[in-house]
Design an enzyme around this catalytic site. Structure first.
Site, mmCIF file in Angstrom:
data_model
loop_
_atom_site.group_PDB
_atom_site.id
_atom_site.type_symbol
_atom_site.label_atom_id
_atom_site.label_comp_id
_atom_site.label_asym_id
_atom_site.label_seq_id
_atom_site.Cartn_x
_atom_site.Cartn_y
_atom_site.Cartn_z
ATOM 1 N N ASP A 197 0.387 -4.287 -3.863
ATOM 2 C CA ASP A 197 -0.627 -3.356 -3.968
ATOM 3 C C ASP A 197 -0.418 -1.994 -3.856
ATOM 4 O OD1 ASP A 197 -3.297 -3.531 -5.069
ATOM 5 O OD2 ASP A 197 -4.387 -3.553 -3.320
ATOM 6 N N HIS A 222 -7.470 -5.285 -0.734
ATOM 7 C CA HIS A 222 -6.327 -4.630 -0.383
ATOM 8 C C HIS A 222 -5.673 -4.815 0.788
ATOM 9 C CE1 HIS A 222 -3.630 -1.314 -0.431
ATOM 10 N NE2 HIS A 222 -4.016 -0.732 0.444
ATOM 11 N N SER A 249 0.559 -1.450 -0.003
ATOM 12 C CA SER A 249 0.051 0.122 -0.253
ATOM 13 C C SER A 249 0.728 1.028 0.021
ATOM 14 C CB SER A 249 -0.996 0.089 1.185
ATOM 15 O OG SER A 249 -1.950 1.047 0.933
#
Length: 389
Positions: free
Chosen positions: A248, A323, A220
């Protein structure tokens, strides 16, 4: 856990007032922080449920000091490839037991003399003899704790990689990631000088960091930080980076701000000396509820990271997962990021992808990576697309 509180492009429809979304994000950060505390306390009494076969030390056995001695990796027996050419074997648990150490805080002072720039957690394999092993530094995501990745990082370490996860801030942070990029580079420099001594004298393991085989990764917002360090946007890494893994990644920040921006949204415009693996979550751009804010907006996400790279890049997506599925399952149920079923399988798949990539790019053993690219069905979860350039 959430990307960076990024917003979708300006055309997206917003139905909730900003104050409501801010309150939701703040509440989530607190819940995540409380969950991580609960998890650490459970690990300390020996209920480390993620990998009962691992030899894992409790957080109470924190590292208390470190000398500046740096072991020369060439003076020890360098490990032979631990790869198992059995198709799909890379997605199973590795052969090493793992020992974990924590650099904890006591008030405002660290519990050892030679302070690293940030609190650290280390997952080290326990080889039987002195063995030089690759090093992976992992950056956590927005409003996350490094403990939230223990399942993923333990699986990677069990395959013969020394994994270090710094804690970049206590609970949450603003949209400017430049301080994190600078701190991440400083952490790498500290580790280069002291990690060998910490492993030998404090964790009491025979793993020796091989700084000729160094990689950086992150999830992230942490993926953005890792990419920024690899690009040298704020401060250059003091150690040559041999591989980059973005899990991600999310470039955008609150109110669409990205400081510094790591994406150009110009295909093929970024060239790195190190190869890059971009892992994406198919459900990341989907809001948790109608009108809500996605945890990983597509405009700032994995597809554009892969597109921006000119070459030596790999892109693998877990289409049925979200996510937050790369984190440990929260003990406090929070449904903000849509996720998939049996999330542990997503973490097993991600660890296998990371291990295959690192073996290929750091060890020069491409058997596992070639198998993943040719036979993605060997993964415990669906992988699509699987592409490279």
């Amino acid at each position: 856990m959430i990307g960076s509180h990024s917003r979708s492009p300006p055309t997206a429809n917003r139905r909730f007032p900003r104050g409501v979304l801010t309150a939701l994000a703040t509440s989530l950060a607190v819940l995540c922080f409380l969950s991580s505390i609960v998890r650490v306390s459970c690990e300390a009494v020996g209920t480390y449920a993620t990998d009962p076969s691992s030899d894992v030390t409790s957080a109470s056995s924190a590292v208390t000091s470190a000398s500046s001695d740096v072991s020369n990796a060439s003076s020890v027996v360098t490990s032979v490839s631990t790869a198992d050419v059995t198709p799909g074997k890379v997605f199973s648990r590795g052969r090493y037991t793992v020992k974990r150490g924590a650099f904890l805080l006591k008030g405002r002072q660290f519990l050892f003399k030679s302070n690293p720039p940030k609190p650290l957690r280390i997952w080290s394999p326990k080889p039987a003899t002195a063995t030089a092993l690759p090093v992976l530094v992992f950056q956590h995501g927005f409003s996350s704790q490094n403990t939230m990745y223990s399942q993923l990082l333990t699986r990677i370490a069990k395959h013969g990689f020394i994994v270090v996860a710094p804690q970049m801030y206590p609970v949450t942070a603003g949209y400017n990631t430049a301080p994190e990029m600078r701190s991440a580079a400083n952490v790498i420099g500290w580790l280069r000088k002291r990690l060998a001594s910490v492993l030998k004298n404090r964790l009491k393991v025979k793993a020796v960091p091989d700084w000729e085989k160094f990689a950086i990764s992150g999830h992230s917002r942490g993926g953005k930080v890792a990419f920024g360090v690899a690009r040298g946007l704020v401060k250059k890494s003091p150690v040559t980076i041999g591989a980059v893994i973005l899990v991600d990644p999310v470039d955008g920040a609150y109110q669409g701000k990205s400081v510094p921006a790591t994406l150009t949204h110009s295909p093929g415009s970024i060239t790195l000396s190190a190869p890059v693996l971009v892992i994406g979550a198919g459900l990341g751009p989907i809001p948790s509820q109608e009108g809500g804010m996605p945890c990983a907006p597509a405009y700032f996400g994995h597809k554009f990271y892969y597109s921006d790279l000119a070459a030596s890049a790999y892109h693998v997506v877990l289409p049925k997962y979200g996510h937050a599925d790369f984190n440990n399952d929260l003990r406090i149920p929070v449904n903000v990021c849509p996720g998939g079923p049996k999330k542990a399988k997503a973490r097993a798949a991600t660890a296998g992808l990371v291990v295959a990539f690192l073996r290929a790019k750091l060890d020069g053993d491409s058997n596992d990576l070639d198998d993943v690219l040719a036979n993605p069905g060997h993964s415990p979860v669906t992988l699509s697309p699987v592409e490279s350039k």
